[in-house]
Design an enzyme around this catalytic site. Structure first.
Site, PDB file in Angstrom:
ATOM      1  N   LYS A 124       0.892  -1.090  -0.161  1.00  0.00           N
ATOM      2  CA  LYS A 124      -0.179   0.029  -0.132  1.00  0.00           C
ATOM      3  C   LYS A 124       0.794   1.132   0.168  1.00  0.00           C
ATOM      4  O   LYS A 124       2.407   1.285   0.386  1.00  0.00           O
ATOM      5  CB  LYS A 124      -0.970   0.012   1.224  1.00  0.00           C
ATOM      6  CG  LYS A 124      -2.164   1.033   0.904  1.00  0.00           C
ATOM      7  CD  LYS A 124      -3.011  -0.060   0.040  1.00  0.00           C
ATOM      8  CE  LYS A 124      -4.660   0.600  -0.312  1.00  0.00           C
ATOM      9  NZ  LYS A 124      -5.233  -0.139  -0.831  1.00  0.00           N
ATOM     10  N   ASP A 164      -6.832   4.212  -5.518  1.00  0.00           N
ATOM     11  CA  ASP A 164      -7.566   4.206  -4.004  1.00  0.00           C
ATOM     12  C   ASP A 164      -8.336   5.472  -3.757  1.00  0.00           C
ATOM     13  O   ASP A 164      -8.498   6.109  -4.916  1.00  0.00           O
ATOM     14  CB  ASP A 164      -6.323   3.847  -3.038  1.00  0.00           C
ATOM     15  CG  ASP A 164      -6.932   3.478  -1.734  1.00  0.00           C
ATOM     16  OD1 ASP A 164      -7.350   3.935  -0.816  1.00  0.00           O
ATOM     17  OD2 ASP A 164      -7.343   2.034  -1.666  1.00  0.00           O
TER      18      ASP A 164
END
Length: 445
Positions: A124, A164
């Site tokens: 991430k 995202d």
């Protein structure tokens, strides 16, 4: 393995990282029994290795706004685990981004990606940069400055970032353009690309579609369907849009959307016109949902509240972590909710999950429910590698199959002796076994 000992040690090493510690605690509680039944895991210290990321890159991002003023943000990339494939996970651009949130998301991503059965590890990244209110030129300059640091550690066989929160097609385009220039290659290293330059069909809808397919399997276990069901959804971006599209197609009715200003209750449900309006609304303002009620006067805007007080059959939190707490769960249960599917990453607090499970309500966690987004990202990687594009029908069929397989894995590992399906345990155990066994095969590294 003693869960409390490991968590206490992590708290001492990483004080204040509450989201990361919450995510680790949930997984460890689920896998404790199976871990202790397999001494090979303990001998290789799988847990101690798995809960810490492989590496964390932190960097400064300097960029200039349209007035020539210099701004400085922090950028991150967390490589969590690549035992089963290249690192894979989104880039979040939001003022709330910090290391705890990115570590929690990378940890969750490791198991989520394992559940898809595609060869992808967990990662991430992102920045505390806020794209809201910025011009296209400002966002381009930020993305280019961000990629000047990131490009050294990513690649099609190393790390494949995606979008995202705050990172949509526009941002992916600017990021990819700079990567391609720096690396002097066109390998499709980011996913979520435009359809005319390597993107996959139904990628924007994939998380919402996949979540609805998973919920469809949950209902089918109970000889039930979406037909005639009332569904509450939070958020109103691509995920909520995808859920609303697919739920409506399957005969259900989505009656809520939400933003930081409150929520919309639309008793008639979202139809095609209203669903299309969602994306227009999201693109034209700073996440507020109140204009929806002006556009469709039959809907009500409830300021400063969350949609979990609305009577529904199925609750699908789709916005952000810990958005549904224990009190919210009690309200839903009192109003007769029959199913809860966590579409956002760790969208429910531990107290909320406990309330659902105590009441015997089928509850499924985000790492299983929202895996459709990364699944189609993986399919995009495959299409890029083969230099071809699949049709909408082909991608959708593969997505549906992946979500059904994830549900089967949850059933396999989560069915209790009393017949209740503990989807949290099922998802965590299935994902853990795949990653842990790969780590064993590859030695102590």
């Amino acid at each position: 393995m003693n869960v409390n000992t490991i968590i206490n040690n992590l708290e001492a090493k990483h004080p204040g990282e509450k989201e990361y510690l919450q995510a680790v605690h949930e997984v460890l509680e689920s896998i404790e029994t199976i871990y202790n039944e397999n001494p090979q895991y303990e001998a290789a210290k799988i847990i101690e290795r798995l809960v810490e990321p492989d590496r964390i890159l932190t960097f400064r991002v300097s960029w200039t706004d349209d007035e020539g003023q210099v701004h400085v943000n922090l950028g991150y990339r967390v490589h969590f685990n690549n035992a089963i494939g290249p690192y894979k996970g989104g880039l979040r651009l939001h003022p709330s981004v910090n290391l705890s949130i990115l570590k929690f998301l990378g940890f969750e991503q490791t198991f989520k990606n394992a559940l898809t059965t595609l060869p992808m590890g967990g990662a991430k990244g992102g920045s505390d940069f806020n794209p809201k209110g910025k011009s296209d030129a400002e966002i381009m300059r930020f993305c280019q400055a961000f990629m000047l640091e990131l490009w050294r550690v990513i690649g099609p066989n190393t790390d494949v970032p995606a979008g995202d929160i705050g990172t949509g097609g526009r941002e992916i385009g600017y990021l990819y353009g700079m990567y391609k220039k720096l690396q002097m290659e066109n390998t499709g290293v980011l996913t979520g690309k435009g359809l005319n330059w390597g993107g996959s069909l139904i990628r924007p809808e994939a998380t919402g579609f996949g979540a609805t397919y998973f919920a469809k399997e949950m209902l089918a276990v109970n000889n039930d369907t979406f037909k005639g069901k009332t569904v509450t959804v939070s958020g109103f971006g691509n995920v909520a849009w995808g859920v609303a599209l697919k739920v409506t197609e399957l005969g259900g009715k989505v009656v809520t959307i939400s933003g930081p200003d409150g929520y919309i209750y639309d008793e008639k449900g979202l139809d095609a016109e209203k669903i299309d309006y969602l994306l227009e609304l999201r693109a034209s303002n700073n996440d507020i949902v109140s204009p929806y009620a002006d556009e469709f006067p039959e809907a009500k805007f409830i300021p400063g509240k969350k949609p979990w007080e609305v009577k529904c059959d199925i609750a699908m939190p789709s916005a952000i972590q810990n958005e549904l707490n224990g009190e919210d769960a009690k309200k839903l249960i009192a109003n007769g909710v029959q199913y809860a599917a966590e579409v956002s990453n760790m969208g429910c607090t531990p107290e909320a999950i406990e309330e659902f499970q105590k009441a015997g309500i089928p509850f499924a966690p985000g790492k299983a429910v929202n895996a459709g987004g990364v699944a189609v990202s993986g399919l995009e990687m495959s299409q890029n590698a083969m230099k071809l594009n699949w049709t909408t029908e082909e991608v959708d069929a593969k997505l549906h199959h992946i979500m059904s397989s994830i549900h089967e894995a949850c059933i396999k590992y989560g069915t209790q002796s009393d017949g209740y399906i503990n989807y949290v345990n099922g998802a965590n155990i299935a994902g853990f076994i795949k990653v842990a066994d790969a780590m064993l095969d590859q030695g102590i590294i």
